[in-house]
Design a protein around this motif. Structure first.
Motif, short mmCIF file in Angstrom:
data_model
loop_
_atom_site.label_atom_id
_atom_site.label_comp_id
_atom_site.label_asym_id
_atom_site.label_seq_id
_atom_site.Cartn_x
_atom_site.Cartn_y
_atom_site.Cartn_z
N VAL A 23 -3.27 -3.10 11.28
CA VAL A 23 -4.02 -4.36 11.20
C VAL A 23 -3.06 -5.53 11.04
O VAL A 23 -3.19 -6.58 11.71
CB VAL A 23 -5.03 -4.31 10.04
N GLY A 24 -2.07 -5.35 10.15
CA GLY A 24 -1.08 -6.42 9.94
C GLY A 24 -0.27 -6.69 11.19
O GLY A 24 0.03 -7.85 11.52
N ALA A 37 -2.98 4.50 4.64
CA ALA A 37 -2.33 3.21 4.37
C ALA A 37 -1.72 2.62 5.63
O ALA A 37 -1.58 1.40 5.75
CB ALA A 37 -1.25 3.39 3.30
N SER A 38 -1.35 3.49 6.58
CA SER A 38 -0.75 3.00 7.83
C SER A 38 -1.71 2.13 8.63
O SER A 38 -1.29 1.33 9.46
CB SER A 38 -0.30 4.20 8.68
N ILE A 39 -3.01 2.32 8.38
CA ILE A 39 -4.01 1.48 9.07
C ILE A 39 -3.77 0.02 8.72
O ILE A 39 -3.92 -0.87 9.56
CB ILE A 39 -5.44 1.92 8.69
N SER A 40 -3.37 -0.23 7.45
CA SER A 40 -3.10 -1.62 7.05
C SER A 40 -1.91 -2.18 7.82
O SER A 40 -1.87 -3.37 8.14
CB SER A 40 -2.85 -1.70 5.54
N LEU A 41 -0.93 -1.30 8.13
CA LEU A 41 0.21 -1.75 8.94
C LEU A 41 -0.23 -2.10 10.35
O LEU A 41 0.24 -3.07 10.94
CB LEU A 41 1.27 -0.65 9.00
N ALA A 97 0.83 -1.20 0.00
CA ALA A 97 0.00 0.00 0.00
C ALA A 97 0.87 1.25 0.00
O ALA A 97 0.60 2.22 -0.73
CB ALA A 97 -0.93 -0.01 1.22
N GLY A 139 4.67 -8.06 -0.46
CA GLY A 139 4.04 -6.74 -0.56
C GLY A 139 4.77 -5.81 -1.51
O GLY A 139 4.15 -5.03 -2.24
#
Length: 377
Positions: free
Chosen positions: A265-266, A259-263, A1, A317
């Motif tokens: 969650v990950g 996009a940091s939200i995906s980090l 992302a 990724g």
């Protein structure tokens, strides 16, 4: 992302930069009136005076970095040839206007100083204007009608692939000498009074210093006090580039925060996987500790596992992040630019996520009591 967003954001910035730079040759545009000051509540005490040829002469005399300068007139009119007609924007100036705004000829010639002196009825057509008026016929030497006045076509411009937009197609523009526009009764030029003029500088680095000099000189000539706002506006490529780059940077940062939200969650996923791993390997941890493994070794082992887990996912990724922008570019025609530092930032973020979210499970493993760990099933 992160890689995909930064590639698309950087590409958007480059596209805007190309469009701004395509608008002219180190270009500055000045017009009378200042609607921005009025919007901010700063009242202009008097009706802004029009510019004069003496203003242009003073600018040329006192600002040596000016390369060319042209008074400019704009007017929207219907243009016809044979049985075809179009609504176009007529742009008038002196012999330097086309070179100032960096419009290049495809064929024919442009109007020269003699045409301007005589007020000749000659016209240079934009590529789309020529095509719509004359279809497949060569327009050079043919006549067109502007406000029931006959003009002879002497040149056709190359099409512009990059434009600033604003809902106007510059390929429909037509260009005539400024003295001729006065004969047509355009209100933008009356008795040597001008609403607009265009300038090209010797280099892009000269644009911003020259803008300040132009502002200072015009304020002095218009006798504005220190408290009075400018009653004119100056648009220049350097400021527009800076503003566009700032806007693109802010937008990219905003998208990166999303996009940091995906980090996050990950990271939570990594932490849960590692907690399950610690729970399933409790006896293994107990045996290692019973054989003399210190707590820091257990901590280091599980931190390394978290980092490995993130790194493998991160490599996948990176492949996806580098592929998606090119897919977007293929279907949309957008510019994408993948930079090495965007990959470095993404991988650094992955490592930080692995350390942060892997620390709690690793610490939990290192704090286990060996006896309790050995008897658990």
């Amino acid at each position: 992302a992160i890689i995909a967003i930064m590639a698309i954001g950087r590409g958007a910035e480059e596209k805007i930069k190309q469009e701004i730079l395509s608008a002219g040759d180190n270009y500055i545009f000045v017009h009378t009136g200042n609607w921005m000051a009025e919007e901010k509540g700063k009242k202009i005490k008097r009706r802004p005076p029009l510019f004069t040829n003496q203003d242009l002469a003073a600018l040329t005399q006192y600002i040596p970095t000016i390369k060319k300068i042209s008074p400019t007139v704009f007017a929207k009119e219907q243009i016809s040839a044979f049985n075809n007609s179009i609504n176009s924007e007529i742009k008038a100036g002196n012999a330097d206007l086309l070179s100032i705004i960096d419009r290049k000829l495809a064929c024919g010639t442009t109007f020269n100083h003699e045409h301007v002196l005589k007020g000749a009825h000659v016209v240079v057509l934009g590529s789309k204007a020529a095509k719509e008026l004359f279809k497949n016929t060569n327009p050079i030497g043919k006549n067109i009608q502007i406000k029931k006045t006959t003009f002879t076509v002497i040149g056709i411009l190359k099409p512009l692939s990059k434009q600033l937009g604003f809902g106007h197609d510059a390929n429909l523009d037509v260009f005539i000498p400024i003295t001729t526009s006065g004969k047509l009764g355009f209100t933008s030029i009356t008795r040597g009074k001008l609403r607009y003029f265009a300038i090209s500088m010797r280099s892009l680095q000269d644009v911003m210093p020259a803008t300040k000099q132009i502002k200072k000189l015009l304020r002095a000539r218009r006798r504005l006090s220190l408290k009075e706002p400018d009653d004119f506006m100056i648009w220049d490529q350097a400021s527009m580039l800076k503003a566009a780059q700032t806007s693109a940077f802010i937008l990219t940062m905003l998208l990166l925060i999303i996009a940091s939200i995906s980090l996050l969650v990950g990271g939570i996923g990594v932490m849960n996987i590692m907690i399950v791993s610690v729970t399933e390997r409790t006896q293994e941890i107990g045996i290692r500790m019973a054989l003399g493994a210190p707590r820091r070794t257990i901590l280091r082992q599980f931190l390394l596992e978290a980092l490995m887990l993130c790194s493998i996912g991160g490599l996948l990724g990176i492949v996806l992040g580098a592929s998606i922008p090119y897919m977007v570019s293929y279907f949309t025609g957008w510019i994408v630019i993948i930079t090495p530092w965007s990959i470095a930032i993404a991988f650094t973020a992955i490592a930080i996520v692995g350390l942060l979210f892997g620390f709690y499970p690793a610490r939990k493993a290192s704090r286990l009591d060996p006896v309790t760990a050995l008897v658990e099933r």
